[in-house]
Design a protein around this motif. Structure first.
Motif, PDB file in Angstrom:
ATOM      1  N   ASP A  31       0.870  -1.183   0.000  1.00  0.00           N
ATOM      2  CA  ASP A  31       0.000   0.000   0.000  1.00  0.00           C
ATOM      3  C   ASP A  31       0.902   1.226   0.000  1.00  0.00           C
ATOM      4  OD1 ASP A  31      -1.789   2.130   0.726  1.00  0.00           O
ATOM      5  OD2 ASP A  31      -3.173   0.611   1.470  1.00  0.00           O
ATOM      6  N   ARG A  32       0.712   2.104  -0.973  1.00  0.00           N
ATOM      7  CA  ARG A  32       1.606   3.249  -1.144  1.00  0.00           C
ATOM      8  C   ARG A  32       1.151   4.482  -0.367  1.00  0.00           C
ATOM      9  NH1 ARG A  32       2.855   4.546  -7.060  1.00  0.00           N
ATOM     10  NH2 ARG A  32       4.871   5.152  -6.190  1.00  0.00           N
ATOM     11  N   ARG A  33      -0.017   4.375   0.304  1.00  0.00           N
ATOM     12  CA  ARG A  33      -0.527   5.526   1.055  1.00  0.00           C
ATOM     13  C   ARG A  33       0.266   5.755   2.344  1.00  0.00           C
ATOM     14  NH1 ARG A  33      -6.584   3.773   1.821  1.00  0.00           N
ATOM     15  NH2 ARG A  33      -5.488   1.794   2.096  1.00  0.00           N
ATOM     16  N   VAL A  34       0.091   6.942   2.916  1.00  0.00           N
ATOM     17  CA  VAL A  34       0.783   7.305   4.147  1.00  0.00           C
ATOM     18  C   VAL A  34      -0.107   8.281   4.921  1.00  0.00           C
ATOM     19  CG1 VAL A  34       2.025   9.239   3.042  1.00  0.00           C
ATOM     20  CG2 VAL A  34       3.029   8.122   5.051  1.00  0.00           C
ATOM     21  N   VAL A  35       0.066   8.333   6.234  1.00  0.00           N
ATOM     22  CA  VAL A  35      -0.759   9.237   7.049  1.00  0.00           C
ATOM     23  C   VAL A  35      -0.459  10.696   6.738  1.00  0.00           C
ATOM     24  CG1 VAL A  35      -1.256   9.972   9.419  1.00  0.00           C
ATOM     25  CG2 VAL A  35      -1.050   7.539   8.898  1.00  0.00           C
TER      26      VAL A  35
ATOM     27  N   VAL B 127      14.919  10.673   8.164  1.00  0.00           N
ATOM     28  CA  VAL B 127      14.414   9.406   7.634  1.00  0.00           C
ATOM     29  C   VAL B 127      15.349   8.313   8.127  1.00  0.00           C
ATOM     30  CG1 VAL B 127      13.901   8.092   5.545  1.00  0.00           C
ATOM     31  CG2 VAL B 127      13.433  10.546   5.606  1.00  0.00           C
ATOM     32  N   LYS B 128      14.808   7.333   8.839  1.00  0.00           N
ATOM     33  CA  LYS B 128      15.639   6.347   9.528  1.00  0.00           C
ATOM     34  C   LYS B 128      15.193   4.925   9.241  1.00  0.00           C
ATOM     35  CE  LYS B 128      16.879   7.843  13.632  1.00  0.00           C
ATOM     36  NZ  LYS B 128      16.924   8.311  15.033  1.00  0.00           N
ATOM     37  N   GLU B 129      16.110   3.986   9.367  1.00  0.00           N
ATOM     38  CA  GLU B 129      15.764   2.566   9.248  1.00  0.00           C
ATOM     39  C   GLU B 129      15.092   2.063  10.523  1.00  0.00           C
ATOM     40  OE1 GLU B 129      15.997   0.699   6.569  1.00  0.00           O
ATOM     41  OE2 GLU B 129      16.978   2.254   5.367  1.00  0.00           O
ATOM     42  N   ASP B 130      15.448   2.668  11.653  1.00  0.00           N
ATOM     43  CA  ASP B 130      14.913   2.227  12.951  1.00  0.00           C
ATOM     44  C   ASP B 130      14.226   3.421  13.626  1.00  0.00           C
ATOM     45  OD1 ASP B 130      14.371   1.282  15.479  1.00  0.00           O
ATOM     46  OD2 ASP B 130      16.459   0.838  16.016  1.00  0.00           O
ATOM     47  N   VAL B 131      12.910   3.300  13.843  1.00  0.00           N
ATOM     48  CA  VAL B 131      12.155   4.398  14.470  1.00  0.00           C
ATOM     49  C   VAL B 131      11.617   3.990  15.850  1.00  0.00           C
ATOM     50  CG1 VAL B 131      11.527   5.547  12.307  1.00  0.00           C
ATOM     51  CG2 VAL B 131      10.048   3.730  13.214  1.00  0.00           C
ATOM     52  N   SER B 132      12.250   2.991  16.455  1.00  0.00           N
ATOM     53  CA  SER B 132      11.746   2.456  17.723  1.00  0.00           C
ATOM     54  C   SER B 132      11.828   3.452  18.875  1.00  0.00           C
ATOM     55  CB  SER B 132      12.484   1.168  18.093  1.00  0.00           C
ATOM     56  OG  SER B 132      13.881   1.405  18.184  1.00  0.00           O
ATOM     57  N   GLU B 133      12.548   4.563  18.685  1.00  0.00           N
ATOM     58  CA  GLU B 133      12.622   5.596  19.734  1.00  0.00           C
ATOM     59  C   GLU B 133      11.306   6.368  19.869  1.00  0.00           C
ATOM     60  OE1 GLU B 133      14.780   9.370  18.075  1.00  0.00           O
ATOM     61  OE2 GLU B 133      15.360   7.679  16.788  1.00  0.00           O
ATOM     62  N   ALA B 134      10.442   6.306  18.835  1.00  0.00           N
ATOM     63  CA  ALA B 134       9.214   7.116  18.836  1.00  0.00           C
ATOM     64  C   ALA B 134       8.208   6.607  19.859  1.00  0.00           C
ATOM     65  CB  ALA B 134       8.591   7.112  17.441  1.00  0.00           C
ATOM     66  N   ASP B 135       7.365   7.535  20.327  1.00  0.00           N
ATOM     67  CA  ASP B 135       6.294   7.190  21.274  1.00  0.00           C
ATOM     68  C   ASP B 135       5.040   6.722  20.546  1.00  0.00           C
ATOM     69  OD1 ASP B 135       7.690   8.424  23.687  1.00  0.00           O
ATOM     70  OD2 ASP B 135       7.529  10.168  22.362  1.00  0.00           O
ATOM     71  N   VAL B 136       4.772   7.361  19.387  1.00  0.00           N
ATOM     72  CA  VAL B 136       3.519   7.115  18.649  1.00  0.00           C
ATOM     73  C   VAL B 136       3.864   6.692  17.224  1.00  0.00           C
ATOM     74  CG1 VAL B 136       1.304   8.088  17.928  1.00  0.00           C
ATOM     75  CG2 VAL B 136       2.407   8.933  20.014  1.00  0.00           C
ATOM     76  N   MET B 137       3.307   5.558  16.802  1.00  0.00           N
ATOM     77  CA  MET B 137       3.561   5.016  15.470  1.00  0.00           C
ATOM     78  C   MET B 137       2.341   5.248  14.577  1.00  0.00           C
ATOM     79  SD  MET B 137       6.549   3.755  15.974  1.00  0.00           S
ATOM     80  CE  MET B 137       7.609   3.206  17.312  1.00  0.00           C
ATOM     81  N   LEU B 138       2.537   5.881  13.437  1.00  0.00           N
ATOM     82  CA  LEU B 138       1.431   6.236  12.542  1.00  0.00           C
ATOM     83  C   LEU B 138       1.542   5.464  11.233  1.00  0.00           C
ATOM     84  CD1 LEU B 138       1.583  10.146  12.995  1.00  0.00           C
ATOM     85  CD2 LEU B 138       0.162   8.519  14.260  1.00  0.00           C
ATOM     86  N   GLY B 139       0.562   4.579  10.988  1.00  0.00           N
ATOM     87  CA  GLY B 139       0.547   3.797   9.766  1.00  0.00           C
ATOM     88  C   GLY B 139      -0.831   3.788   9.145  1.00  0.00           C
ATOM     89  N   VAL B 140      -0.963   3.066   8.032  1.00  0.00           N
ATOM     90  CA  VAL B 140      -2.247   2.958   7.334  1.00  0.00           C
ATOM     91  C   VAL B 140      -2.828   1.556   7.523  1.00  0.00           C
ATOM     92  CG1 VAL B 140      -3.419   3.093   5.095  1.00  0.00           C
ATOM     93  CG2 VAL B 140      -1.618   4.743   5.651  1.00  0.00           C
ATOM     94  N   LYS B 141      -2.171   0.538   7.003  1.00  0.00           N
ATOM     95  CA  LYS B 141      -2.688  -0.830   7.060  1.00  0.00           C
ATOM     96  C   LYS B 141      -2.170  -1.571   8.299  1.00  0.00           C
ATOM     97  CE  LYS B 141      -5.288  -1.489   3.356  1.00  0.00           C
ATOM     98  NZ  LYS B 141      -4.877  -2.317   2.236  1.00  0.00           N
ATOM     99  N   GLU B 142      -2.686  -2.789   8.498  1.00  0.00           N
ATOM    100  CA  GLU B 142      -2.278  -3.610   9.634  1.00  0.00           C
ATOM    101  C   GLU B 142      -0.757  -3.773   9.683  1.00  0.00           C
ATOM    102  OE1 GLU B 142      -5.999  -5.994   8.175  1.00  0.00           O
ATOM    103  OE2 GLU B 142      -4.634  -4.495   7.325  1.00  0.00           O
ATOM    104  N   VAL B 143      -0.238  -3.744  10.909  1.00  0.00           N
ATOM    105  CA  VAL B 143       1.195  -3.981  11.130  1.00  0.00           C
ATOM    106  C   VAL B 143       1.374  -5.471  11.417  1.00  0.00           C
ATOM    107  CG1 VAL B 143       3.169  -3.455  12.621  1.00  0.00           C
ATOM    108  CG2 VAL B 143       1.518  -1.644  12.043  1.00  0.00           C
TER     109      VAL B 143
ATOM    110  N   SER C 184      -3.570  10.343   0.463  1.00  0.00           N
ATOM    111  CA  SER C 184      -2.655  10.618   1.583  1.00  0.00           C
ATOM    112  C   SER C 184      -2.713  12.088   1.992  1.00  0.00           C
ATOM    113  CB  SER C 184      -1.217  10.250   1.196  1.00  0.00           C
ATOM    114  OG  SER C 184      -1.118   8.871   0.920  1.00  0.00           O
ATOM    115  N   GLU C 185      -2.760  12.965   1.005  1.00  0.00           N
ATOM    116  CA  GLU C 185      -2.824  14.402   1.323  1.00  0.00           C
ATOM    117  C   GLU C 185      -4.109  14.738   2.078  1.00  0.00           C
ATOM    118  OE1 GLU C 185      -0.066  15.996  -2.411  1.00  0.00           O
ATOM    119  OE2 GLU C 185      -2.248  15.965  -2.610  1.00  0.00           O
ATOM    120  N   GLY C 186      -5.226  14.166   1.639  1.00  0.00           N
ATOM    121  CA  GLY C 186      -6.502  14.420   2.312  1.00  0.00           C
ATOM    122  C   GLY C 186      -6.529  13.845   3.715  1.00  0.00           C
ATOM    123  N   PHE C 187      -5.955  12.678   3.889  1.00  0.00           N
ATOM    124  CA  PHE C 187      -5.930  12.023   5.197  1.00  0.00           C
ATOM    125  C   PHE C 187      -5.121  12.850   6.196  1.00  0.00           C
ATOM    126  CE2 PHE C 187      -4.904   8.779   8.336  1.00  0.00           C
ATOM    127  CZ  PHE C 187      -6.061   8.017   8.379  1.00  0.00           C
TER     128      PHE C 187
END
Length: 402
Positions: free
Chosen positions: A14-18, A58-74, A351-354
């Motif tokens: 899925d090519r969409r993004v938040v 832009v990082k390979e590892d974003v595990s430092e973040a508090d909130v993860m924003l995605g579109v489809k199931e992880v 994605s822009e509208g979302f």
């Protein structure tokens, strides 16, 4: 607080993004206490470089973040314990295929906020891709019509760069004098209506639609109280129907007898009557021969929707007499378009509208004490591995032994 735009890992991709890069920049300017980072992705509609150019890490590892924003199931093995996640989990209707996902989030003490659960106090959804599902679904129906009847050749939406290009293609076609029914009044139906209005198709009232024939294409937009009625003959009430549809039955056949192309843009709730059944579709006065089922409830209120179709192969035929799938365009069949991930075909605009909706409704809640109660209503699971009160109805689903 650090927010991460996570990579989409589900197949098909899925090519969409938040957030688009420009929306992310707007969010960071509006909320200086928020830090945004981006997980590297090769499939996203916006490249890693466009986020870097907008000033984001832009990082390979974003595990430092508090909130993860995605579109489809992880995928369950990609879930990071103890984080807050936003994505479409497809668990709130107890979907069996995602039970393990919800169980794993509870086990990993993840706070889950499903995009579908981000609602007003009234229960109306605040964010989603509905408009784009409606836009693409209605277009795809016309594309099917053009191919089946040899009228015109519209390109696939996924081959076009954006919504402007989609509308430019529609400017090239000429429609016959067909009657089009659009059900629903929400974001999906409004997206479909945008396509009908762009084509300059005249909208007519229910009364005129049901009693007249025309020498030009027309459409009618029908709300739930038009195509359902109370069994006891009393006047129906929309919000009473939403609360308890058990006293209602379908009033769809008068429309089916007058409709060539049906666009299903309605929301279908549990226990609501079917719009038309397989038996209805066998009737001599059943006129519908083309369906764009944007709602796409399989074996549900639209009897001819017997399976979802795909972006790669969007159309199939339904033979009402045999109640079976037949090749698209077969004689005496209903042409079906039932793609269940339509907004994926328009990833940039969607994605822009979302992102605009997310900036308006969700991000502020993290910095204003959740004054509108948006996060409280949306939170499905707690940091200590429990379902919240609002989603306690999922307990038996979670505890099922498989």
């Amino acid at each position: 607080m650090t927010f991460a735009i996570i990579k989409e890992r589900k197949n098909p991709p899925d090519r969409r993004v938040v957030f688009s890069p420009s929306a992310l920049k707007e969010a960071s300017e509006k909320f200086p206490d928020a830090r945004f980072i981006v997980e590297s992705s090769a499939i996203r509609i916006f490249s890693d470089q466009t986020y870097k150019d907008a000033g984001f890490e832009v990082k390979e590892d974003v595990s430092e973040a508090d909130v993860m924003l995605g579109v489809k199931e992880v995928p369950v093995d990609a879930l990071i314990p103890g984080k807050k996640y936003f994505y479409f989990s497809h668990t709130i209707k107890k979907q069996p295929y995602n039970r393990k996902l919800l169980v794993t989030m509870l086990e990993k003490n993840i706070e889950m906020y499903d995009h579908e659960t981000i609602v007003k106090q009234s229960g109306a959804r605040l964010i989603g891709f509905g408009r784009y599902a409606g836009l693409v679904g209605a277009y795809n129906g016309f594309r099917a019509l053009g191919i089946r009847d040899g009228l015109f050749a519209l390109p696939k939406v996924e081959t076009l760069p954006d919504l402007d290009a989609v509308k430019a293609e529609l400017d090239k076609i000429k429609l016959p004098a067909i009657k089009i029914l659009l059900t629903g009044t929400g974001k999906v139906a409004k997206g479909a209506k945008e396509i009908l209005d762009h084509l300059k198709i005249k909208e007519v009232s229910d009364a005129l639609y049901l009693t007249s024939q025309f020498t030009e294409p027309v459409y009618c937009m029908a709300d739930v109280m038009e195509y359902t009625k109370r069994k006891d003959g009393k006047v129906g009430e929309k919000y009473a129907f939403y609360k308890d549809p058990s006293g209602y039955e379908s009033n769809f056949m008068p429309y089916a007898a007058q409709t060539d192309y049906f666009i299903a843009g309605h929301f279908y709730g549990n226990g609501a009557p079917y719009l038309f059944t397989r038996e209805d579709a066998k009737r001599e006065d059943f006129r519908i021969n083309m369906v764009a089922d944007i709602s796409c409830d399989i074996d549900g209120p639209v009897a001819s929707t017997i399976r979802p179709s795909t972006i790669a192969d969007p159309f199939y035929g339904y033979n009402p007499k045999t109640e079976t799938e037949v090749p698209f365009g077969s004689p005496n069949s209903i042409a079906m378009m039932a793609v269940d991930n339509l907004p994926c075909e328009l990833p940039k605009d969607a994605s822009e509208g979302f992102g605009e909706m997310f900036i308006e409704n969700v991000i502020p809640a993290f910095f204003n004490g959740d004054e509108r109660g948006i996060l409280k209503r949306a939170r499905m699971t707690t940091a200590d591995g429990k379902l919240t009160e609002r989603f306690n109805y999922l307990k038996d689903y979670v505890n099922e032994t498989v």
